[in-house]
Scaffold this motif. Structure first.
Motif, PDB file in Angstrom:
ATOM      1  N   GLU A  65      -9.439  14.653  -8.673  1.00  0.00           N
ATOM      2  CA  GLU A  65      -8.627  13.539  -8.164  1.00  0.00           C
ATOM      3  C   GLU A  65      -7.191  13.624  -8.674  1.00  0.00           C
ATOM      4  OE1 GLU A  65     -11.753  13.134  -9.357  1.00  0.00           O
ATOM      5  OE2 GLU A  65     -12.779  12.483  -7.533  1.00  0.00           O
ATOM      6  N   THR A  66      -7.022  14.044  -9.926  1.00  0.00           N
ATOM      7  CA  THR A  66      -5.674  14.202 -10.482  1.00  0.00           C
ATOM      8  C   THR A  66      -4.883  15.224  -9.677  1.00  0.00           C
ATOM      9  OG1 THR A  66      -6.447  13.631 -12.692  1.00  0.00           O
ATOM     10  CG2 THR A  66      -4.377  14.833 -12.556  1.00  0.00           C
ATOM     11  N   LEU A  67      -5.536  16.309  -9.310  1.00  0.00           N
ATOM     12  CA  LEU A  67      -4.863  17.326  -8.499  1.00  0.00           C
ATOM     13  C   LEU A  67      -4.567  16.800  -7.100  1.00  0.00           C
ATOM     14  CD1 LEU A  67      -6.721  20.634  -9.487  1.00  0.00           C
ATOM     15  CD2 LEU A  67      -4.633  19.640 -10.448  1.00  0.00           C
ATOM     16  N   TYR A  68      -5.480  16.006  -6.542  1.00  0.00           N
ATOM     17  CA  TYR A  68      -5.255  15.432  -5.214  1.00  0.00           C
ATOM     18  C   TYR A  68      -4.017  14.536  -5.220  1.00  0.00           C
ATOM     19  CZ  TYR A  68     -10.132  16.746  -4.129  1.00  0.00           C
ATOM     20  OH  TYR A  68     -11.311  17.415  -3.926  1.00  0.00           O
ATOM     21  N   VAL A  69      -3.859  13.738  -6.270  1.00  0.00           N
ATOM     22  CA  VAL A  69      -2.692  12.857  -6.370  1.00  0.00           C
ATOM     23  C   VAL A  69      -1.424  13.690  -6.478  1.00  0.00           C
ATOM     24  CG1 VAL A  69      -1.516  11.153  -7.830  1.00  0.00           C
ATOM     25  CG2 VAL A  69      -3.948  10.896  -7.329  1.00  0.00           C
ATOM     26  N   LEU A  74      -4.076  12.267  -2.179  1.00  0.00           N
ATOM     27  CA  LEU A  74      -4.714  11.007  -2.558  1.00  0.00           C
ATOM     28  C   LEU A  74      -3.686  10.101  -3.208  1.00  0.00           C
ATOM     29  CD1 LEU A  74      -7.541   9.593  -2.826  1.00  0.00           C
ATOM     30  CD2 LEU A  74      -7.695  10.630  -5.079  1.00  0.00           C
ATOM     31  N   ASP A  75      -3.725   8.842  -2.861  1.00  0.00           N
ATOM     32  CA  ASP A  75      -2.858   7.836  -3.450  1.00  0.00           C
ATOM     33  C   ASP A  75      -3.337   7.515  -4.860  1.00  0.00           C
ATOM     34  OD1 ASP A  75      -2.493   4.640  -3.818  1.00  0.00           O
ATOM     35  OD2 ASP A  75      -0.818   5.481  -2.683  1.00  0.00           O
ATOM     36  N   GLU A  76      -2.415   7.214  -5.757  1.00  0.00           N
ATOM     37  CA  GLU A  76      -2.748   6.909  -7.164  1.00  0.00           C
ATOM     38  C   GLU A  76      -3.750   5.760  -7.268  1.00  0.00           C
ATOM     39  OE1 GLU A  76      -2.519   7.558 -11.238  1.00  0.00           O
ATOM     40  OE2 GLU A  76      -1.252   8.612  -9.825  1.00  0.00           O
ATOM     41  N   LYS A  77      -3.581   4.729  -6.440  1.00  0.00           N
ATOM     42  CA  LYS A  77      -4.494   3.575  -6.496  1.00  0.00           C
ATOM     43  C   LYS A  77      -5.899   3.976  -6.075  1.00  0.00           C
ATOM     44  CE  LYS A  77      -0.859   0.217  -5.657  1.00  0.00           C
ATOM     45  NZ  LYS A  77      -0.254  -0.706  -4.714  1.00  0.00           N
ATOM     46  N   GLU A  78      -5.975   4.815  -5.034  1.00  0.00           N
ATOM     47  CA  GLU A  78      -7.293   5.288  -4.587  1.00  0.00           C
ATOM     48  C   GLU A  78      -7.964   6.099  -5.689  1.00  0.00           C
ATOM     49  OE1 GLU A  78      -7.462   6.563  -0.172  1.00  0.00           O
ATOM     50  OE2 GLU A  78      -5.415   6.958  -0.841  1.00  0.00           O
ATOM     51  N   ARG A  79      -7.186   6.915  -6.391  1.00  0.00           N
ATOM     52  CA  ARG A  79      -7.739   7.727  -7.471  1.00  0.00           C
ATOM     53  C   ARG A  79      -8.309   6.833  -8.563  1.00  0.00           C
ATOM     54  NH1 ARG A  79      -4.650  10.673 -12.199  1.00  0.00           N
ATOM     55  NH2 ARG A  79      -4.533   8.497 -12.707  1.00  0.00           N
ATOM     56  N   ASP A  80      -7.560   5.789  -8.936  1.00  0.00           N
ATOM     57  CA  ASP A  80      -8.036   4.888  -9.985  1.00  0.00           C
ATOM     58  C   ASP A  80      -9.353   4.239  -9.590  1.00  0.00           C
ATOM     59  OD1 ASP A  80      -5.819   5.502 -11.476  1.00  0.00           O
ATOM     60  OD2 ASP A  80      -4.726   3.666 -10.992  1.00  0.00           O
ATOM     61  N   GLU A  81      -9.441   3.819  -8.325  1.00  0.00           N
ATOM     62  CA  GLU A  81     -10.676   3.192  -7.855  1.00  0.00           C
ATOM     63  C   GLU A  81     -11.828   4.192  -7.852  1.00  0.00           C
ATOM     64  OE1 GLU A  81     -12.581   0.881  -4.026  1.00  0.00           O
ATOM     65  OE2 GLU A  81     -10.444   1.307  -4.037  1.00  0.00           O
ATOM     66  N   LEU A  82     -11.561   5.413  -7.386  1.00  0.00           N
ATOM     67  CA  LEU A  82     -12.599   6.445  -7.377  1.00  0.00           C
ATOM     68  C   LEU A  82     -13.086   6.750  -8.785  1.00  0.00           C
ATOM     69  CD1 LEU A  82     -11.289   9.038  -4.791  1.00  0.00           C
ATOM     70  CD2 LEU A  82     -13.401   7.734  -4.652  1.00  0.00           C
TER      71      LEU A  82
END
Length: 162
Positions: A65-69, A74-82
């Motif tokens: 997810e970090t790489l996706y951001v 991927l949006d930072e907020k989506e990453r936090d939720e995931l």
């Protein structure tokens, strides 16, 4: 070749690779990508797919997810939720029913605070029925006693009279 706007993904990957004490060739082999392709990613000349990023993250043992951001996938907020959902689901100290209840509470708080519920909330709704059924099954088993492997009543063990 002009540099693509992929944030600082390449620099971050190079830093992570060096921290892991891997050569470019070693990481490329571990991730299943070509050495030149990985070099182009690190230099900002190529924008990798989510699948390639996942393979690289796995090889580096870091969060995909970090790489996706960093790649803008991927949006930072989506990453936090995931990540929040993943941590809850991975916790071995609570059972599946408790995990689903906790996810439902999390989603309700997000909704109450004005955040949109994600598509992952739909999964939580679908899983709610499963969790409720599992809870009902646990309650029934506790009330009825143990079950045999085929689901029939095992009944109390009888000891022969002495």
């Amino acid at each position: 070749m002009a540099s693509l706007n992929v944030g600082n993904l390449g620099e971050y990957l190079r830093e992570q690779r060096r921290t892991a004490q891997l050569s470019l060739r070693q990481l490329a082999d571990a991730a299943g990508v070509s050495n030149p392709y990985l070099s182009q990613i690190e230099r900002g000349l190529r924008k990798p797919s989510a699948e390639v990023l996942q393979q690289v993250a796995k090889a580096l043992r870091i969060s995909a997810e970090t790489l996706y951001v960093r790649a803008g996938i991927l949006d930072e907020k989506e990453r936090d939720e995931l990540e929040t959902r993943a941590v809850i689901l991975a916790d071995p100290s609570i059972n599946e029913r408790q995990k689903q209840v906790l996810l439902q509470i999390y989603e309700s708080f997000r909704k109450e605070n004005g955040f949109e519920t994600s598509s992952y909330a739909d999964e939580a709704d679908a899983d709610e029925a499963y969790a409720q059924q599992a809870c009902a099954d646990e309650d029934a088993e506790a009330a009825d006693g143990p079950r045999a492997a085929d689901g029939s009543d095992a009944g109390p063990k009888q000891t022969p009279p002495s």
